[in-house]
Structure formats: structure tokens, C-alpha cells
Design a protein around this motif. Structure first.
Motif, PDB file in Angstrom:
ATOM      1  N   MET A 159       0.836  -1.208   0.000  1.00  0.00           N
ATOM      2  CA  MET A 159       0.000   0.000   0.000  1.00  0.00           C
ATOM      3  C   MET A 159       0.871   1.257   0.000  1.00  0.00           C
ATOM      4  N   VAL A 160       1.897   1.231   0.855  1.00  0.00           N
ATOM      5  CA  VAL A 160       2.870   2.326   0.871  1.00  0.00           C
ATOM      6  C   VAL A 160       4.238   1.729   0.597  1.00  0.00           C
ATOM      7  N   ARG A 161       4.977   2.342  -0.352  1.00  0.00           N
ATOM      8  CA  ARG A 161       6.354   1.897  -0.563  1.00  0.00           C
ATOM      9  C   ARG A 161       7.259   3.121  -0.582  1.00  0.00           C
ATOM     10  N   ALA A 162       8.249   3.115   0.288  1.00  0.00           N
ATOM     11  CA  ALA A 162       9.192   4.232   0.359  1.00  0.00           C
ATOM     12  C   ALA A 162      10.561   3.738  -0.070  1.00  0.00           C
ATOM     13  N   GLU A 163      11.188   4.501  -0.983  1.00  0.00           N
ATOM     14  CA  GLU A 163      12.535   4.119  -1.449  1.00  0.00           C
ATOM     15  C   GLU A 163      13.478   5.292  -1.250  1.00  0.00           C
ATOM     16  N   GLN A 164      14.408   5.129  -0.356  1.00  0.00           N
ATOM     17  CA  GLN A 164      15.475   6.117  -0.153  1.00  0.00           C
ATOM     18  C   GLN A 164      14.943   7.561  -0.021  1.00  0.00           C
ATOM     19  N   ILE A 165      14.070   7.755   0.960  1.00  0.00           N
ATOM     20  CA  ILE A 165      13.482   9.079   1.173  1.00  0.00           C
ATOM     21  C   ILE A 165      14.451   9.973   1.952  1.00  0.00           C
ATOM     22  N   TYR A 166      14.724  11.147   1.374  1.00  0.00           N
ATOM     23  CA  TYR A 166      15.553  12.151   2.047  1.00  0.00           C
ATOM     24  C   TYR A 166      14.742  13.425   2.229  1.00  0.00           C
ATOM     25  N   LYS A 167      14.972  14.089   3.356  1.00  0.00           N
ATOM     26  CA  LYS A 167      14.260  15.347   3.606  1.00  0.00           C
ATOM     27  C   LYS A 167      15.083  16.195   4.575  1.00  0.00           C
ATOM     28  N   SER A 168      15.283  17.462   4.205  1.00  0.00           N
ATOM     29  CA  SER A 168      15.995  18.377   5.103  1.00  0.00           C
ATOM     30  C   SER A 168      15.132  19.594   5.387  1.00  0.00           C
ATOM     31  N   PHE A 169      15.261  20.132   6.587  1.00  0.00           N
ATOM     32  CA  PHE A 169      14.727  21.462   6.886  1.00  0.00           C
ATOM     33  C   PHE A 169      15.930  22.380   7.007  1.00  0.00           C
ATOM     34  N   GLY A 170      16.177  23.210   6.006  1.00  0.00           N
ATOM     35  CA  GLY A 170      17.382  24.036   6.021  1.00  0.00           C
ATOM     36  C   GLY A 170      18.609  23.128   5.984  1.00  0.00           C
ATOM     37  N   HIS A 171      19.468  23.249   6.993  1.00  0.00           N
ATOM     38  CA  HIS A 171      20.671  22.428   7.004  1.00  0.00           C
ATOM     39  C   HIS A 171      20.512  21.140   7.795  1.00  0.00           C
ATOM     40  N   VAL A 172      19.333  20.989   8.409  1.00  0.00           N
ATOM     41  CA  VAL A 172      19.134  19.804   9.241  1.00  0.00           C
ATOM     42  C   VAL A 172      18.534  18.681   8.400  1.00  0.00           C
ATOM     43  N   GLU A 173      19.255  17.581   8.300  1.00  0.00           N
ATOM     44  CA  GLU A 173      18.738  16.417   7.585  1.00  0.00           C
ATOM     45  C   GLU A 173      17.838  15.630   8.522  1.00  0.00           C
ATOM     46  N   VAL A 174      16.533  15.599   8.195  1.00  0.00           N
ATOM     47  CA  VAL A 174      15.585  14.944   9.089  1.00  0.00           C
ATOM     48  C   VAL A 174      15.380  13.485   8.692  1.00  0.00           C
ATOM     49  N   LEU A 175      15.336  13.233   7.377  1.00  0.00           N
ATOM     50  CA  LEU A 175      15.208  11.861   6.888  1.00  0.00           C
ATOM     51  C   LEU A 175      16.428  11.561   6.027  1.00  0.00           C
ATOM     52  N   ARG A 176      17.088  10.431   6.305  1.00  0.00           N
ATOM     53  CA  ARG A 176      18.319  10.131   5.573  1.00  0.00           C
ATOM     54  C   ARG A 176      18.233   8.744   4.966  1.00  0.00           C
ATOM     55  N   GLY A 177      17.381   8.610   3.978  1.00  0.00           N
ATOM     56  CA  GLY A 177      17.310   7.336   3.262  1.00  0.00           C
ATOM     57  C   GLY A 177      16.401   6.330   3.929  1.00  0.00           C
ATOM     58  N   ILE A 178      15.093   6.622   3.913  1.00  0.00           N
ATOM     59  CA  ILE A 178      14.127   5.692   4.516  1.00  0.00           C
ATOM     60  C   ILE A 178      13.638   4.718   3.450  1.00  0.00           C
ATOM     61  N   ASP A 179      13.711   3.430   3.760  1.00  0.00           N
ATOM     62  CA  ASP A 179      13.124   2.393   2.914  1.00  0.00           C
ATOM     63  C   ASP A 179      12.140   1.607   3.755  1.00  0.00           C
ATOM     64  N   LEU A 180      10.923   1.492   3.281  1.00  0.00           N
ATOM     65  CA  LEU A 180      10.011   0.573   3.970  1.00  0.00           C
ATOM     66  C   LEU A 180       8.818   0.270   3.084  1.00  0.00           C
ATOM     67  N   GLU A 181       8.071  -0.751   3.466  1.00  0.00           N
ATOM     68  CA  GLU A 181       6.900  -1.135   2.693  1.00  0.00           C
ATOM     69  C   GLU A 181       5.770  -1.535   3.634  1.00  0.00           C
ATOM     70  N   VAL A 182       4.587  -0.999   3.359  1.00  0.00           N
ATOM     71  CA  VAL A 182       3.413  -1.318   4.166  1.00  0.00           C
ATOM     72  C   VAL A 182       2.453  -2.121   3.300  1.00  0.00           C
ATOM     73  N   ALA A 183       2.101  -3.315   3.757  1.00  0.00           N
ATOM     74  CA  ALA A 183       1.202  -4.168   2.980  1.00  0.00           C
ATOM     75  C   ALA A 183      -0.248  -3.754   3.228  1.00  0.00           C
ATOM     76  N   PRO A 184      -1.132  -4.014   2.260  1.00  0.00           N
ATOM     77  CA  PRO A 184      -2.547  -3.687   2.457  1.00  0.00           C
ATOM     78  C   PRO A 184      -3.112  -4.414   3.676  1.00  0.00           C
ATOM     79  N   GLY A 185      -3.930  -3.714   4.442  1.00  0.00           N
ATOM     80  CA  GLY A 185      -4.570  -4.301   5.607  1.00  0.00           C
ATOM     81  C   GLY A 185      -3.672  -4.397   6.824  1.00  0.00           C
ATOM     82  N   GLU A 186      -2.478  -3.874   6.710  1.00  0.00           N
ATOM     83  CA  GLU A 186      -1.503  -4.018   7.786  1.00  0.00           C
ATOM     84  C   GLU A 186      -1.587  -2.826   8.753  1.00  0.00           C
ATOM     85  N   VAL A 187      -1.305  -3.087  10.022  1.00  0.00           N
ATOM     86  CA  VAL A 187      -1.123  -2.000  10.985  1.00  0.00           C
ATOM     87  C   VAL A 187       0.375  -1.842  11.193  1.00  0.00           C
ATOM     88  N   PHE A 188       0.898  -0.731  10.689  1.00  0.00           N
ATOM     89  CA  PHE A 188       2.336  -0.526  10.626  1.00  0.00           C
ATOM     90  C   PHE A 188       2.719   0.550  11.642  1.00  0.00           C
TER      91      PHE A 188
END
Lengths: 292, 250
Positions: free
Chosen positions: B1-30
Motif C-alpha cells: 500500500m505504501v512503498r518508500a525508497e530512499q526518502i531524504y528530507k531536510s529542513f534548512g541544514h538539518v537532515e531529518v530523513l536520511r534514506g528511509i526504505d520501507l513497505e506497508v502491505a494492504p490491511g496491515e497496521v504498521f
């Protein structure tokens, strides 16, 4: 001591007002309710209401534009507010009164219509509505234009402050439900901003009522101050008619102030009541202090 | 249902997300757990594009979130398309964010009427049903300020469900609640899980994660440190940072 000084000064003032023949109170009373003056009161009230309605409308549009992520839209709104806040109303009204001098005819139609028409070899200038400059620049419409344009700039700042007072979580919640920016503004943010917007708008309305006297710059001949001045000049009873104008503005402003008082009280009460009810619920319920 | 591949996110100079990988299957409580500042809420907000990601790919139900791919390049979507995507993703906030000028019933009816263009009658019937389901049938006419925190959060869940989402995001839904009000909100979420709703839950409620969760990740400093079955991760954390965190919260 202070009371005595004030009492003496008041007595002296009353004596001066009653005995000085210049005031000619009976003339004032005879003339302050005649037809042209009452027509002036009507025009002044109409002008106040219409200029405020247009001004609030312009203000809301500008405030929403100011919050746009698009720098051109945002910049245009900033420019408008800067311009109309930086020029005196009297000067602006004089300019509006002179609109007939800039162009004799004002056309509403396709942008660059006459150039476009000659390019296509058409004889028309593609205008939908054509207005005589000297006609619209005369009187009421020119005055309304000037006051509304100016008021829009002030209202924009007031509306912006109201919008800024609404918690950003509200916009996030609306976005998460799939609501667009405009829908969120209309249905969620502006209704909540009203509590902040209404009281200063009352002040603006009272200020607008008084500023209609500036329409002398255009001039708007059937407006209150023009009428009383005209009667004063014609009859050489300048001071009584000035007093008549003064009392009329005093009375009309007071009515608006009373209205504003109740409006503000109503808004404050709505808020207090909810808080009070919440407190009662908190005391009554087993849960104790539920988070707000 | 959700698939994340190498998610990066910064606020200004602060790196908040540094390469998130995960997968959520349908009907799952994640469930996503971790210390504050680990980026778990930011990641959740990326899933419905409340935050833009700087790099990586995020898919919900097979579609890229917030972007469109043409050839090799990603283009940001127009507002209308972003809104359309968000309709199918419900979100529940830590601070409820109910609309204070609308009653509980109107809060739940607003989006179906304005966004999905449903008739007032249909929207109202559904709202009544949803409020009934979260146990607030007798609170319909009340305004948010007249409700307790737990009741407000349950209205917020009903409001999100009113858009009939295929995925629900919960951003620390019980963190702003008094301890005795947490249970009523968790009960509603448990019911939702039993009906097969796909849920991504950022939470500090380890008991809920262990009992209801199908999968769990532990995040710290913008990366997924450990992932697995909730029971295993919570009982036998392999990573030192997970152990340190759990020893403090359990």
C-alpha cells in the motif's frame, strides 16, 4: 479641586456657547433637518456602507493574494497596499475627481482591443462598455472608487492579521482531507479569522463615515458636509451650519459606536460562554481536565 | 500500500530523513516508534505530501505521491492532483485539529460535501453513522471546545473516515491526551484495525504496537534502525540504540 476647575470651565464654555450670537442656534435647528441636509445624511450613510463593502472585498482578495506562494501574485498585492497606504485620502480623492482629465472615454472590453482590431482589419475596437470619463468622474462613483480603493489597502492588513491568527494545524487538517487552498480559505480559515477581523472593521467603518467629508475634494455635491457648507455659504450663516454638520457626524458616529459595542460584546460572549461551558463539563465529568 | 525508497528530507541544514526504505502491505497496521526528533512524524507527513521530499520515491497504492514521472524526470503535481491523492489518505493529528467553528457532526460532513460533492442528506447519514461508531452518538451537536480531548480525537478519526480512505495515518494520536483518555481512542483504532484498514501509526504506546501492530520499525536520527514483528522488536531488540530507547520507555 480638580472638580471645581472643571465645573468652572464647563460653566464658562456653556455661557460662551449660549450667549455668543455667532452660533445662532435657532437658525441651525431650523436648517439641520431640511431636505438637502437629510439627503446629505442619506448619501453619507450610503457612501460609508458601499465603500466599506467594496473595501472589505478588496481587502480579502488582497490578503489571500499576499499569502499565495506565487511571488508575482504576492508582490502585486504588496504593491497595491504600499501604494494606497502611502497616499493621503484627500489627494487620492482629488485624483479620482480628475479622472475625466486623463481620458475622456473609458472602455471596458478585450485588452488592447483597438490595437488588436486594427491588426485583424476590423473596424470595431472590441469594447463592450464605453463610459464617458467626465460622467463617471463626477460625484458619487468617483468618490466611491477613491474611498473603496484606499480602504481595501487597510482592510487587507486587517484580514491578513486575522488569517495569521488561525492555527496552521487547521490548514493541515483541511489539506489532509483533500480540500484545495481556496476551499480551505473560504470554509475553514476565514470563518475563524472573523473574530479577529470584526472589531477593527468596526473602527474602520466609523473612520469611513468621517472620511466621507473628504468627498469635498471631488466634489460629491449631495453629501452631508457639502450640503451644510453650501447652505452656510449661501446664507452667510457659516458657523451654525458647521455646528449642524458637527452634530450630525457626532450622532451618526455614536450610533455606529453603539453598534460596534454590541457586535464586539456578542463575539466575546460567544467565546466566553464556550469556555464557561467547557469548565462546567470538566468539573462535572469524571475525566477531570480534558485537554482543550 | 505504501512503498518508500530512499526518502531524504531536510529542513534548512538539518537532515531529518536520511534514506528511509520501507513497505506497508494492504490491511496491515504498521507502527513507527522512536525518540522525538527521529523524523518519524516528518516521514508520516511525507506520505500525504504535507511535506515535500527532497529525494527518493514514495508510492501509495502504486502511484507516486506528489510527483508525476515523465521519462526519467519527476514533475511536481498540480494542486488539484495533490488534493485528489489526499482524498484517499486519512490523517489523524496529535493535536486533533478539529474545526472549532463547526459542530462535531459538521466537522465530519464538511469534506464529503465540499470535496466529494455528496448531497447533504447522504453526508449527514454517513456522519451520524461514523459518530455512532466512535461512540459519540450523543455528542453530534457539540462544538470541539465542549468535548474532552479523547472525544475530540474520536471525532477527528470519524472525520478522516468520512472520506472513505484506503489508508489511515496516525501522528501520535494519543500523545496530547490525559492518560485516562488514551484507552477510548486506542479502542477505536483497534476496531478499525480489525476491520482490515491499512494504518500507519506513529506512537509511543508500546502496548498498542505489540498487541495490534503487524509490523514495526524503530527510527532514530532519520534512519530506520530496526524493523520486524512488533513482538520481536519490542521483546528482543537487536540494535543497541533500540535497546537504549526501549529501556527508557517500557
Amino acid at each position: 479641586m480638580a472638580t471645581a476647575v472643571i465645573a468652572v470651565l464647563t460653566a464658562m464654555f456653556a455661557n460662551m456657547v449660549m450667549t455668543n450670537k455667532v452660533f445662532n442656534w435657532s437658525f441651525m435647528l431650523d436648517n439641520m433637518f431640511n431636505a438637502p441636509v437629510l439627503e446629505g445624511v442619506r448619501t453619507t450613510l450610503l457612501m460609508t456602507i458601499e465603500a466599506m463593502i467594496l473595501g472589505v472585498g478588496i481587502g480579502i482578495v488582497l490578503a489571500v493574494m499576499r499569502l499565495s506562494p506565487n511571488p508575482i501574485v504576492n508582490g502585486a498585492a504588496w504593491l497595491y497596499v504600499w501604494f494606497f497606504r502611502a497616499i493621503p485620502r484627500y489627494v487620492l480623492l482629488t485624483v479620482c475627481g480628475g479622472l475625466g482629465i486623463f481620458y475622456s472615454t473609458y472602455r471596458i472590453g478585450v485588452p488592447f482591443g483597438s490595437q488588436l482590431a486594427s491588426l485583424l482589419g476590423l473596424s470595431s475596437d472590441l469594447s463592450i462598455l464605453s463610459l464617458n470619463g467626465n460622467q463617471i468622474a463626477r460625484g458619487f462613483v468617483a468618490g466611491l472608487l477613491g474611498l473603496a480603493l484606499s480602504e481595501g489597502a487597510y482592510m487587507a492588513e486587517i484580514v491578513r492579521a486575522g488569517i495569521a491568527s488561525v492555527d496552521t494545524g487547521q490548514q493541515e487538517a483541511a489539506s489532509a482531507l483533500g480540500m484545495s487552498r481556496m476551499l480551505t480559505m473560504r470554509r475553514i480559515v476565514l470563518p475563524q479569522a472573523m473574530r479577529i477581523i470584526v472589531p477593527p472593521t468596526g473602527n474602520e467603518t466609523i473612520a469611513m463615515l468621517k472620511d466621507t467629508s473628504l468627498l469635498l475634494a471631488i466634489p460629491v455635491t449631495n453629501e452631508l458636509f457639502f450640503q451644510t457648507q453650501a447652505i452656510g455659504n449661501r446664507t452667510f450663516q457659516i458657523v451654525p451650519m458647521l455646528m449642524a454638520a458637527l452634530l450630525w457626524y457626532l450622532a451618526l458616529s455614536s450610533v455606529l459606536m453603539v453598534g460596534q459595542f454590541f457586535l464586539e460584546k456578542r463575539f466575546a460572549r460567544g467565546f466566553d460562554q464556550r469556555q464557561a461551558r467547557l469548565k462546567i463539563m470538566q468539573v462535572e465529568s469524571e475525566h477531570g481536565a480534558g485537554a482543550m | 500500500m505504501v512503498r518508500a525508497e530512499q526518502i531524504y528530507k531536510s529542513f534548512g541544514h538539518v537532515e531529518v530523513l536520511r534514506g528511509i526504505d520501507l513497505e506497508v502491505a494492504p490491511g496491515e497496521v504498521f507502527c513507527i516508534v522512536g525518540p522525538s526528533g527521529s523524523g518519524k512524524s516528518t516521514f508520516l507527513r511525507c506520505i500525504n505530501h504535507l511535506e515535500k521530499i527532497d529525494a527518493g520515491r514514495l508510492y501509495v497504492d502504486g502511484d507516486l505521491v506528489g510527483y508525476k514521472q515523465r521519462g526519467d524526470r519527476l514533475h511536481e503535481q498540480r494542486e488539484r492532483d495533490v488534493c485528489a491523492q489526499r482524498r484517499d489518505i486519512g490523517m489523524v493529528f496529535q493535536r486533533f485539529n478539529l474545526f472549532p467553528h463547526l459542530s462535531a457532526l459538521e466537522n465530519v460532513m464538511e469534506a464529503p460535501i465540499r470535496v466529494r460533492k455528496e448531497s447533504r442528506a447522504v453526508a449527514q447519514e454517513q456522519a451520524v453513522r461514523l459518530l455512532d461508531r466512535v461512540g459519540l452518538a450523543d455528542r453530534r451537536a457539540m462544538y470541539p471546545s465542549q468535548l474532552s480531548g479523547g472525544q475530540q480525537q474520536r471525532v477527528a478519526i470519524a472525520r478522516a473516515l468520512a472520506m472513505q480512505p484506503k489508508l489511515m495515518l496516525f501522528d501520535e494520536p494519543t500523545s496530547a491526551l490525559d492518560p485516562e483518555l488514551v484507552g477510548e481512542v486506542l479502542d477505536v483504532m483497534r476496531g478499525l484495525a480489525e476491520e482490515g484498514m491499512t494504518m500507519v501509526v506513529v506512537t509511543h504506546e508500546m502496548g498498542f504496537a505489540r498487541e495490534v501492530g503487524d509490523a514495526l520499525v524503530f527510527m532514530d536520527e532519520g534512519v530506520v534502525v530496526e524493523a520486524g514483528k512488533p513482538r520481536e522488536v519490542l521483546s528482543n531488540p537487536r540494535h543497541r540504540r533500540t535497546q537504549a530507547f526501549l529501556s527508557k520507555v517500557l
